[in-house]
Design an enzyme around this catalytic site. Structure first.
Site, PDB file in Angstrom:
ATOM      1  N   GLY A  28      -2.396   3.982  13.881  1.00 29.65           N
ATOM      2  CA  GLY A  28      -3.597   3.775  13.073  1.00 29.65           C
ATOM      3  C   GLY A  28      -3.390   4.155  11.620  1.00 29.65           C
ATOM      4  O   GLY A  28      -2.256   4.260  11.146  1.00 29.65           O
ATOM      5  N   HIS A  31      -1.890   0.308   6.956  1.00 32.38           N
ATOM      6  CA  HIS A  31      -1.645  -0.061   5.561  1.00 32.38           C
ATOM      7  C   HIS A  31      -0.877  -1.388   5.562  1.00 32.38           C
ATOM      8  O   HIS A  31      -0.619  -1.969   6.640  1.00 32.38           O
ATOM      9  CB  HIS A  31      -0.874   1.051   4.839  1.00 32.38           C
ATOM     10  CG  HIS A  31       0.348   1.503   5.587  1.00 32.38           C
ATOM     11  ND1 HIS A  31       1.449   0.717   5.759  1.00 32.38           N
ATOM     12  CD2 HIS A  31       0.620   2.679   6.237  1.00 32.38           C
ATOM     13  CE1 HIS A  31       2.358   1.368   6.458  1.00 32.38           C
ATOM     14  NE2 HIS A  31       1.882   2.556   6.784  1.00 32.38           N
ATOM     15  N   HIS A  34       1.930  -1.960   8.134  1.00 23.40           N
ATOM     16  CA  HIS A  34       1.502  -2.375   9.475  1.00 23.40           C
ATOM     17  C   HIS A  34       1.056  -3.837   9.460  1.00 23.40           C
ATOM     18  O   HIS A  34       1.359  -4.605  10.372  1.00 23.40           O
ATOM     19  CB  HIS A  34       0.294  -1.547   9.941  1.00 23.40           C
ATOM     20  CG  HIS A  34       0.570  -0.083  10.106  1.00 23.40           C
ATOM     21  ND1 HIS A  34       0.007   0.871   9.300  1.00 23.40           N
ATOM     22  CD2 HIS A  34       1.335   0.583  11.004  1.00 23.40           C
ATOM     23  CE1 HIS A  34       0.412   2.067   9.686  1.00 23.40           C
ATOM     24  NE2 HIS A  34       1.222   1.924  10.718  1.00 23.40           N
ATOM     25  N   GLY A 144       8.601  -1.314  11.868  1.00 20.53           N
ATOM     26  CA  GLY A 144       9.012  -1.342  10.464  1.00 20.53           C
ATOM     27  C   GLY A 144      10.327  -0.594  10.249  1.00 20.53           C
ATOM     28  O   GLY A 144      10.564   0.440  10.876  1.00 20.53           O
ATOM     29  N   GLN A 150      13.749   5.379  14.377  1.00 21.90           N
ATOM     30  CA  GLN A 150      12.859   4.945  15.462  1.00 21.90           C
ATOM     31  C   GLN A 150      13.221   3.535  15.941  1.00 21.90           C
ATOM     32  O   GLN A 150      13.192   3.255  17.143  1.00 21.90           O
ATOM     33  CB  GLN A 150      11.412   4.989  14.979  1.00 21.90           C
ATOM     34  CG  GLN A 150      10.407   4.423  15.961  1.00 21.90           C
ATOM     35  CD  GLN A 150       8.978   4.714  15.569  1.00 21.90           C
ATOM     36  OE1 GLN A 150       8.472   5.785  15.830  1.00 21.90           O
ATOM     37  NE2 GLN A 150       8.309   3.764  14.941  1.00 21.90           N
ATOM     38  N   SER A 182       3.185   4.449   3.840  1.00 22.51           N
ATOM     39  CA  SER A 182       3.131   5.323   5.008  1.00 22.51           C
ATOM     40  C   SER A 182       1.712   5.860   5.125  1.00 22.51           C
ATOM     41  O   SER A 182       1.055   6.131   4.102  1.00 22.51           O
ATOM     42  CB  SER A 182       4.105   6.497   4.808  1.00 22.51           C
ATOM     43  OG  SER A 182       3.779   7.552   5.684  1.00 22.51           O
TER      44      SER A 182
HETATM   45  O1  PAF Z   1       5.674   4.448  14.264  1.00 25.29           O
HETATM   46  C1  PAF Z   1       4.646   4.858  14.828  1.00 25.29           C
HETATM   47  O2  PAF Z   1       3.522   4.690  14.361  1.00 25.29           O
HETATM   48  C2  PAF Z   1       4.790   5.602  16.140  1.00 25.29           C
HETATM   49  O3  PAF Z   1       5.921   6.397  16.166  1.00 25.29           O
HETATM   50  C3  PAF Z   1       4.722   4.687  17.385  1.00 25.29           C
HETATM   51  C4  PAF Z   1       5.896   3.718  17.421  1.00 25.29           C
HETATM   52  C5  PAF Z   1       3.422   3.899  17.377  1.00 25.29           C
HETATM   53  C6  PAF Z   1       4.775   5.525  18.657  1.00 25.29           C
HETATM   54  O4  PAF Z   1       3.729   6.444  18.708  1.00 25.29           O
END
Ligand code: PAF
Length: 278
Positions: A28, A31, A34, A144, A150, A182
């Site tokens: 959530g 920005h 996303h 992203g 990640q 971010s």
């Molecule tokens: O990047 C994020 O916002 C989080 O790490 C994710 C991938 C939604 C997992 O909670």
């Protein structure tokens, strides 16, 4: 757009959705970064699902779980405007009911960089992403590049567990001065916000000498570190790293694909960013 809090209802809605289905997992406070993922999913897929869940298991004790920005109404409005079909908004008990005990461990890549600075972080990320993949069962999932490690973790998770989900990684979206977008940026005060541009300046400086022909990883890392050191509002630096894009092991010799990344604290806000050596 349907907004769904229950796993079972979400699973049913996803089964009935037109295929292919694209998932954009988020915490959530949406920005442009996303929204670029949502737009790409919308262009690629017949249906788009977005999850909004601030996942407590990826925050360690003393981190900013409580302070993490939340604005569900605004998020939903933005997603409605982008033509999203399904939004999954479970609460913590729905994701981690009593008796939950199964965790996903992706091995050594989870212990480096962010994992070294935030022990247990990627166990939480990998577990919640596996659970979201399990509920939604998308053909594609969108992440992203800003959270570079990640993306490596999620790709490995999808591959190692034979999930048959294509992980799509899209470029970092930046403010005019280069600061990576971010959700945490809203917590910077005006002076810190101005100073925060140093993170991308540091990465660009490292990238610059690579483009100039430098292949000694230490020289590239030191160049980035020097930039960070020149900004008095940078309280501390967790790491400046030049790592292999798959194993995340530190490189001695820079080579194409290498990930130059930084984690630095400005006041109470921790910023991460990275660039790939092209
Ligand atoms: O990047 C994020 O916002 C989080 O790490 C994710 C991938 C939604 C997992 O909670």
């Amino acid at each position: 757009m349907r907004v769904i809090a229950s796993k079972e209802e979400m699973r049913r809605a996803c089964r009935e959705a037109a295929r292919p289905l694209g998932l954009v997992p988020t915490m959530g406070a949406l920005h442009q970064g996303h929204l670029s993922l949502v737009d790409r999913a919308r262009a690629d897929c017949a249906s788009v699902a977005v999850s909004i869940f601030v996942n407590p298991t990826q925050f360690a004790e003393g981190e900013d779980f409580a302070e993490y920005p939340r604005d569900l109404e605004l998020d939903l409005e933005m997603l409605r405007q982008r033509g999203v079909d399904l939004v999954f908004v479970p609460d913590v008990a729905e994701v981690y009911p009593p008796g939950f005990h199964t965790w996903v461990d992706v091995g050594p890549i989870a212990d480096r960089l962010e994992g070294a600075a935030r022990p247990g972080h990627f166990r939480g990320v990998a577990t919640v992403v596996a659970k979201l993949f399990g509920v939604v069962q998308p053909e594609r999932a969108y992440f992203g590049q800003k959270d570079g490690q990640q993306t490596v973790v999620v790709r490995k998770l999808a591959r190692d567990l034979d999930m048959g989900i294509e992980v799509v990684v899209l470029p970092t979206v930046r403010e005019a001065d280069g600061l990576a977008m971010s959700s945490r940026n809203v917590r910077l005060n005006p002076e810190q916000r101005q100073a925060a541009a140093v993170v991308y300046r540091a990465l660009s400086a490292g990238l610059g000498i690579w483009y100039g022909g430098e292949t000694d990883a230490t020289a590239i890392v030191s160049t980035a570190q020097l930039q960070l050191d020149s900004e008095p509002l940078v309280r501390s630096v967790d790491y400046v790293s030049l790592a292999d894009p798959e194993t995340l092991e530190e490189l001695a010799l820079a080579s194409p694909g290498g990930m130059l990344s930084v984690a630095a604290h400005l006041g109470s806000v921790r910023l991460i960013d990275n660039v790939i050596l092209e």
